[in-house]
Design a protein around this motif. Structure first.
Motif, PDB file in Angstrom:
ATOM      1  N   LEU A   1       0.841  -1.186   0.000  1.00  0.00           N
ATOM      2  CA  LEU A   1       0.000   0.000   0.000  1.00  0.00           C
ATOM      3  C   LEU A   1       0.883   1.247   0.000  1.00  0.00           C
ATOM      4  N   PRO A   2       0.386   2.319  -0.552  1.00  0.00           N
ATOM      5  CA  PRO A   2       1.195   3.539  -0.660  1.00  0.00           C
ATOM      6  C   PRO A   2       1.276   4.286   0.669  1.00  0.00           C
ATOM      7  N   LYS A   3       2.202   5.209   0.706  1.00  0.00           N
ATOM      8  CA  LYS A   3       2.280   6.127   1.841  1.00  0.00           C
ATOM      9  C   LYS A   3       1.409   7.329   1.518  1.00  0.00           C
ATOM     10  N   VAL A   4       0.557   7.708   2.458  1.00  0.00           N
ATOM     11  CA  VAL A   4      -0.308   8.868   2.278  1.00  0.00           C
ATOM     12  C   VAL A   4      -0.227   9.735   3.529  1.00  0.00           C
ATOM     13  N   LYS A   5      -0.551  11.003   3.367  1.00  0.00           N
ATOM     14  CA  LYS A   5      -0.624  11.902   4.515  1.00  0.00           C
ATOM     15  C   LYS A   5      -2.042  11.829   5.054  1.00  0.00           C
ATOM     16  N   ALA A   6      -2.192  11.134   6.171  1.00  0.00           N
ATOM     17  CA  ALA A   6      -3.522  10.938   6.748  1.00  0.00           C
ATOM     18  C   ALA A   6      -3.358  10.638   8.229  1.00  0.00           C
ATOM     19  N   ASP A   7      -4.424  10.806   8.962  1.00  0.00           N
ATOM     20  CA  ASP A   7      -4.427  10.460  10.374  1.00  0.00           C
ATOM     21  C   ASP A   7      -4.347   8.937  10.480  1.00  0.00           C
ATOM     22  N   PRO A   8      -3.264   8.396  11.041  1.00  0.00           N
ATOM     23  CA  PRO A   8      -3.086   6.940  11.069  1.00  0.00           C
ATOM     24  C   PRO A   8      -4.205   6.197  11.794  1.00  0.00           C
ATOM     25  N   SER A   9      -4.696   6.737  12.892  1.00  0.00           N
ATOM     26  CA  SER A   9      -5.753   6.033  13.631  1.00  0.00           C
ATOM     27  C   SER A   9      -7.057   6.024  12.846  1.00  0.00           C
ATOM     28  N   GLN A  10      -7.349   7.107  12.135  1.00  0.00           N
ATOM     29  CA  GLN A  10      -8.576   7.150  11.342  1.00  0.00           C
ATOM     30  C   GLN A  10      -8.480   6.219  10.133  1.00  0.00           C
ATOM     31  N   LEU A  11      -7.320   6.185   9.488  1.00  0.00           N
ATOM     32  CA  LEU A  11      -7.146   5.289   8.349  1.00  0.00           C
ATOM     33  C   LEU A  11      -7.223   3.832   8.803  1.00  0.00           C
ATOM     34  N   THR A  12      -6.687   3.544   9.979  1.00  0.00           N
ATOM     35  CA  THR A  12      -6.787   2.200  10.545  1.00  0.00           C
ATOM     36  C   THR A  12      -8.244   1.842  10.797  1.00  0.00           C
ATOM     37  N   GLN A  13      -8.994   2.769  11.392  1.00  0.00           N
ATOM     38  CA  GLN A  13     -10.410   2.520  11.670  1.00  0.00           C
ATOM     39  C   GLN A  13     -11.192   2.314  10.381  1.00  0.00           C
ATOM     40  N   LEU A  14     -10.894   3.090   9.359  1.00  0.00           N
ATOM     41  CA  LEU A  14     -11.557   2.966   8.056  1.00  0.00           C
ATOM     42  C   LEU A  14     -11.361   1.565   7.487  1.00  0.00           C
ATOM     43  N   LEU A  15     -10.123   1.113   7.434  1.00  0.00           N
ATOM     44  CA  LEU A  15      -9.841  -0.216   6.887  1.00  0.00           C
ATOM     45  C   LEU A  15     -10.413  -1.319   7.774  1.00  0.00           C
ATOM     46  N   GLN A  16     -10.328  -1.154   9.088  1.00  0.00           N
ATOM     47  CA  GLN A  16     -10.905  -2.149   9.992  1.00  0.00           C
ATOM     48  C   GLN A  16     -12.404  -2.285   9.775  1.00  0.00           C
ATOM     49  N   ASN A  17     -13.112  -1.169   9.649  1.00  0.00           N
ATOM     50  CA  ASN A  17     -14.561  -1.218   9.436  1.00  0.00           C
ATOM     51  C   ASN A  17     -14.907  -1.942   8.139  1.00  0.00           C
ATOM     52  N   LEU A  18     -14.178  -1.639   7.067  1.00  0.00           N
ATOM     53  CA  LEU A  18     -14.471  -2.272   5.784  1.00  0.00           C
ATOM     54  C   LEU A  18     -14.161  -3.769   5.811  1.00  0.00           C
ATOM     55  N   ILE A  19     -13.070  -4.142   6.449  1.00  0.00           N
ATOM     56  CA  ILE A  19     -12.710  -5.560   6.545  1.00  0.00           C
ATOM     57  C   ILE A  19     -13.684  -6.307   7.456  1.00  0.00           C
ATOM     58  N   GLN A  20     -14.048  -5.696   8.585  1.00  0.00           N
ATOM     59  CA  GLN A  20     -15.019  -6.327   9.490  1.00  0.00           C
ATOM     60  C   GLN A  20     -16.356  -6.552   8.794  1.00  0.00           C
ATOM     61  N   ASN A  21     -16.803  -5.587   7.995  1.00  0.00           N
ATOM     62  CA  ASN A  21     -18.058  -5.765   7.260  1.00  0.00           C
ATOM     63  C   ASN A  21     -17.941  -6.901   6.248  1.00  0.00           C
ATOM     64  N   ALA A  22     -16.800  -6.995   5.591  1.00  0.00           N
ATOM     65  CA  ALA A  22     -16.595  -8.084   4.631  1.00  0.00           C
ATOM     66  C   ALA A  22     -16.698  -9.436   5.325  1.00  0.00           C
ATOM     67  N   LEU A  23     -16.191  -9.531   6.535  1.00  0.00           N
ATOM     68  CA  LEU A  23     -16.273 -10.780   7.291  1.00  0.00           C
ATOM     69  C   LEU A  23     -17.684 -11.018   7.834  1.00  0.00           C
ATOM     70  N   LYS A  24     -18.324  -9.961   8.299  1.00  0.00           N
ATOM     71  CA  LYS A  24     -19.673 -10.094   8.867  1.00  0.00           C
ATOM     72  C   LYS A  24     -20.691 -10.514   7.815  1.00  0.00           C
ATOM     73  N   PHE A  25     -20.607  -9.925   6.633  1.00  0.00           N
ATOM     74  CA  PHE A  25     -21.595 -10.178   5.583  1.00  0.00           C
ATOM     75  C   PHE A  25     -21.071 -11.189   4.564  1.00  0.00           C
ATOM     76  N   LYS A  26     -20.445 -12.231   5.069  1.00  0.00           N
ATOM     77  CA  LYS A  26     -19.889 -13.264   4.201  1.00  0.00           C
ATOM     78  C   LYS A  26     -21.013 -14.167   3.689  1.00  0.00           C
ATOM     79  N   SER A  27     -20.725 -14.832   2.602  1.00  0.00           N
ATOM     80  CA  SER A  27     -21.683 -15.784   2.034  1.00  0.00           C
ATOM     81  C   SER A  27     -21.365 -17.173   2.582  1.00  0.00           C
TER      82      SER A  27
END
Length: 117
Positions: free
Chosen positions: A1-27
């Motif tokens: 993944l690239p380096k970006v200028k962003a709040d690390p905790s917010q970017l972590t939360q963003l990716l965690q939420n998307l990954i958790q949803n992918a696991l929660k709504f699995k087929s």
């Protein structure tokens, strides 16, 4: 993944939420989650793709609104806040977030993080 200028905790939360949803709504299949990033204009375009249950097109805009749920609490736990938080984080960083999905075939969440000078 690239380096970006962003709040690390917010970017972590963003990716965690998307990954958790992918696991929660699995087929019924074993879950597969693919994370990608590519350069697009003056931004990075990230994607989180899964092979889950998918999202009906009529709900694809609504899922980013706080407390709006597609499924009942009995079907899937949650408060309806996660994707609204994702949207807020992305917009705080000057980007956009959206989903492309087909019922029964999974979803791909896209978001952009612009270069910040």
């Amino acid at each position: 993944l690239p380096k970006v200028k962003a709040d690390p905790s917010q970017l972590t939360q963003l990716l965690q939420n998307l990954i958790q949803n992918a696991l929660k709504f699995k087929s019924d299949r074993s879950p597969e989650i693919h994370i990608n990033a590519k350069r697009k204009d003056n931004s990075w375009l990230f994607s989180v793709r899964d092979n889950g249950i998918g999202i009906d097109p009529k709900y694809q805009e609504r899922i980013f609104m706080i407390f709006h749920r597609v499924h009942s609490q009995k079907e899937y736990e949650g408060s309806g806040v996660g994707l609204a938080v994702c949207k807020r984080i992305v917009e705080r960083h000057g980007g956009k977030i959206w989903v492309e999905s087909e019922l029964g075939k999974g979803s791909t969440f896209f978001f952009t993080i612009p270069d910040q000078i």
